[in-house]
Motif scaffolding. Sequence first.
Motif, PDB file in Angstrom:
ATOM      1  N   GLN A 157       0.840  -1.196   0.000  1.00 15.56           N
ATOM      2  CA  GLN A 157       0.000   0.000   0.000  1.00 15.56           C
ATOM      3  C   GLN A 157       0.877   1.248   0.000  1.00 15.56           C
ATOM      4  O   GLN A 157       0.638   2.214  -0.730  1.00 15.56           O
ATOM      5  N   ASP A 158       1.937   1.156   0.822  1.00 14.89           N
ATOM      6  CA  ASP A 158       2.871   2.262   0.938  1.00 14.89           C
ATOM      7  C   ASP A 158       3.563   2.497  -0.400  1.00 14.89           C
ATOM      8  O   ASP A 158       3.710   3.640  -0.860  1.00 14.89           O
ATOM      9  N   ASN A 159       3.968   1.371  -1.029  1.00 15.44           N
ATOM     10  CA  ASN A 159       4.620   1.461  -2.345  1.00 15.44           C
ATOM     11  C   ASN A 159       3.695   2.133  -3.343  1.00 15.44           C
ATOM     12  O   ASN A 159       4.091   3.036  -4.081  1.00 15.44           O
ATOM     13  N   VAL A 160       2.448   1.652  -3.347  1.00 14.27           N
ATOM     14  CA  VAL A 160       1.481   2.182  -4.312  1.00 14.27           C
ATOM     15  C   VAL A 160       1.282   3.672  -4.052  1.00 14.27           C
ATOM     16  O   VAL A 160       1.276   4.489  -4.977  1.00 14.27           O
ATOM     17  N   GLU A 161       1.154   4.016  -2.771  1.00 18.16           N
ATOM     18  CA  GLU A 161       0.921   5.421  -2.406  1.00 18.16           C
ATOM     19  C   GLU A 161       2.107   6.279  -2.847  1.00 18.16           C
ATOM     20  O   GLU A 161       1.944   7.366  -3.405  1.00 18.16           O
ATOM     21  N   ALA A 162       3.335   5.725  -2.618  1.00 13.26           N
ATOM     22  CA  ALA A 162       4.546   6.460  -2.995  1.00 13.26           C
ATOM     23  C   ALA A 162       4.565   6.687  -4.504  1.00 13.26           C
ATOM     24  O   ALA A 162       4.830   7.800  -4.978  1.00 13.26           O
ATOM     25  N   LEU A 163       4.268   5.606  -5.243  1.00  9.87           N
ATOM     26  CA  LEU A 163       4.284   5.733  -6.702  1.00  9.87           C
ATOM     27  C   LEU A 163       3.203   6.690  -7.177  1.00  9.87           C
ATOM     28  O   LEU A 163       3.409   7.463  -8.106  1.00  9.87           O
ATOM     29  N   ARG A 164       2.047   6.635  -6.491  1.00  7.27           N
ATOM     30  CA  ARG A 164       0.943   7.514  -6.869  1.00  7.27           C
ATOM     31  C   ARG A 164       1.355   8.983  -6.664  1.00  7.27           C
ATOM     32  O   ARG A 164       1.163   9.819  -7.533  1.00  7.27           O
ATOM     33  N   GLU A 165       1.967   9.235  -5.510  1.00  7.67           N
ATOM     34  CA  GLU A 165       2.409  10.610  -5.226  1.00  7.67           C
ATOM     35  C   GLU A 165       3.418  11.065  -6.273  1.00  7.67           C
ATOM     36  O   GLU A 165       3.357  12.180  -6.780  1.00  7.67           O
ATOM     37  N   PHE A 166       4.368  10.141  -6.558  1.00 10.55           N
ATOM     38  CA  PHE A 166       5.415  10.440  -7.530  1.00 10.55           C
ATOM     39  C   PHE A 166       4.786  10.752  -8.889  1.00 10.55           C
ATOM     40  O   PHE A 166       5.084  11.760  -9.526  1.00 10.55           O
ATOM     41  N   TYR A 167       3.848   9.875  -9.284  1.00 10.74           N
ATOM     42  CA  TYR A 167       3.204  10.046 -10.578  1.00 10.74           C
ATOM     43  C   TYR A 167       2.439  11.365 -10.629  1.00 10.74           C
ATOM     44  O   TYR A 167       2.511  12.095 -11.612  1.00 10.74           O
ATOM     45  N   ARG A 168       1.702  11.638  -9.503  1.00 12.82           N
ATOM     46  CA  ARG A 168       0.918  12.870  -9.465  1.00 12.82           C
ATOM     47  C   ARG A 168       1.823  14.083  -9.687  1.00 12.82           C
ATOM     48  O   ARG A 168       1.504  14.976 -10.439  1.00 12.82           O
ATOM     49  N   SER A 169       2.981  14.059  -9.003  1.00 12.75           N
ATOM     50  CA  SER A 169       3.825  15.253  -9.074  1.00 12.75           C
ATOM     51  C   SER A 169       4.496  15.395 -10.432  1.00 12.75           C
ATOM     52  O   SER A 169       4.757  16.502 -10.863  1.00 12.75           O
TER      53      SER A 169
END
Length: 650
Positions: A234-246
Amino acid sequence: MNAPASAGLGDDFIARRIAAEQVRLLYDQAPLGVAASLMVAPILAFLLWGEVPDAVLLIWLVSLTCTLAIRLLLLVAHQRRATGIEGVERWVERYIWACGATGMCWGGCVFLLALTPSLVHQIFVCLILGGVLMGGILTMTPVMTACMAYALPSMLPPALWLLLQDDLMRVTMGFTGVLYVLLALGTAHRYNRTLGQSLRLALENLDLARSCARAQEQAERSNRHLADQQAALQDNVEALREFYRSISAPRRHAGDQIQALLTMGCHRFGAATGLLARIEGDRYEIVQLISPRHLTPGEVFPLAETCCQNTLRARQPMAFDRSPAWPPRHQARHLGSPVETYLGAVVQVGGQPFGTLNFSDSRPRPAPFAAVDLELIQLMAQWVGALIDQDRTSAAIQRQHALLAHASRLNTLGEMASGLAHEINQPITAIALYTETCLARLRAGQTQPHEVRETLEKIAAQSVRTNTIIQQVRHFARQSKPQYLTVRIKDLFDDIADFLRLEMRRNRIQFHQRINPNLPPVLADPLQFQQVVLNLIRNAADAMSASEEPRVITVFARQVADEVEIGVKDTGPGVAPDILNQVLNPFFTTKPDGLGLGLSISQSIVEAHGGRLWVTPNQGPGATFHFSLPVASRVAAPERRSGDLSLEAN
Ligand code: ADP
């Protein structure tokens, strides 16, 4: 009696555990039997005192007490030393011998019977023996051998002696005694079997319960592990999501994207400072940053005084969170305080180390950095490296484009040279003529001042005209960086009106301009805009060179949604359908002396403005070339172009 969990499955093992349990019960119940014997024996001795010789009575009592004492000692020893299944046989064997001894002592009552003439006393002895038999057997049923060892020697001698008497009462008593022994042993046997089965059931259930408990524990462990893994995922996904968003937010420039990434990193890693630094030798130069301290891009510090030299050396992400594994704590000069938390990765550009992307804080982290944080910063650093690389490439491409556009403009001017010479020649000839006239009149001395003034004014007007054309040529030929300004289409056309007129006159073309003066302004580089328009008009003129007159070019500009569309329509032969898709390709030309670059350069200029260029066939003869430009309000006004963020290699 705990059995090793792994061995709990075998039948043999269960049998041994049952035996051990039975022995334990035997010993547990023993104090009751011993106590009963210890109480009953003195009573019997007391009542027979005087009836049988004292010595016999005493010998009997002492020997019985001794066997009871042995049993007591065995009890104590068992309690202290017995360990589970081990040595069960030895303990049971010892106790059987002790029970046998007690049984024999009780069997010794046969002498008391024989020595007592009174029937009442004999009946009392038999009653005591019966009670002792029942009590003893009850406490010894867990082990049948112990029952037998106790019951047979204690009951058989008195019963046999009674059976051998010639008195019916005594024989009956002897017979009843034998019957009691058999019944007691039978009952003990049944009880023993039931006990064995119950124990087996209990042990098997225990094993089952233990297996269940183990399975449950394992399931709970697996669940916890799964939950941990899920949380990490979940943390990985969240990190990637944040990264992608930015990185996916619609920002056009590398600098803005890196700034957004630094913001996201500070938030994600709980750091107050986020830096992109360029490192050359011992120079640590801040390129972009987010920091509570007053730092500015371009500031330079010695690399040794930052936390990044280890990261650079290791060439892999490094992190510490007040861990003693990486002493000493860093007094980072540029941050002005010791760094307690640090996460950094090397940024590579074109395969070479460019610097680092790092996040730091003067406070320790509440939890250590996770593997996903290291992976994330690595990913971020790779992305930043690729972005800088791309920015440099696009800057180089832009430079090439500017050079090419300039070359193309010079080419256009070269092609227009004869027309331009003619255009400049005309006012110069007029100036020469007017000057001659003036001079002639002055020499003749017959001129009036107002006549000379009139001629001089004409000369001045022609000079201005010449100057204007020369200025326009110089302006068009200059090499400059694109400058995006908010401009009106009408003004841009007015600025090249002379050029256009020249072309029209040279090619005997009728020119119509339909430009709405109320069009919204666009954001454009005037020079590049004029270059595109001139390219399209000259192409239209070329296309009509072999056509019959009247040759007509119509230029129009109109607003379509939030764009302004500019079109150049001619009455030439049009573009053949089979080359329609190729005309915008570089080096495509159908002209014997053409370069095939005009349209492709125009297209890249228009696209750099955020618009597009296309061609459509006319209803009648000819073709129309269109291009669009976004209206100025839609585009952020003073935009920075790629390559101007000091990310380029020095
Ligand atoms: P060049 O003018 O050197 O040929 P361009 O890229 O400007 O290069 O034009 C490419 C080709 O597109 C021309 O050679 C011509 O065949 C075609 N073309 C351009 N404009 C027109 C037009 N108005 N009508 C017909 N064909 C055109």
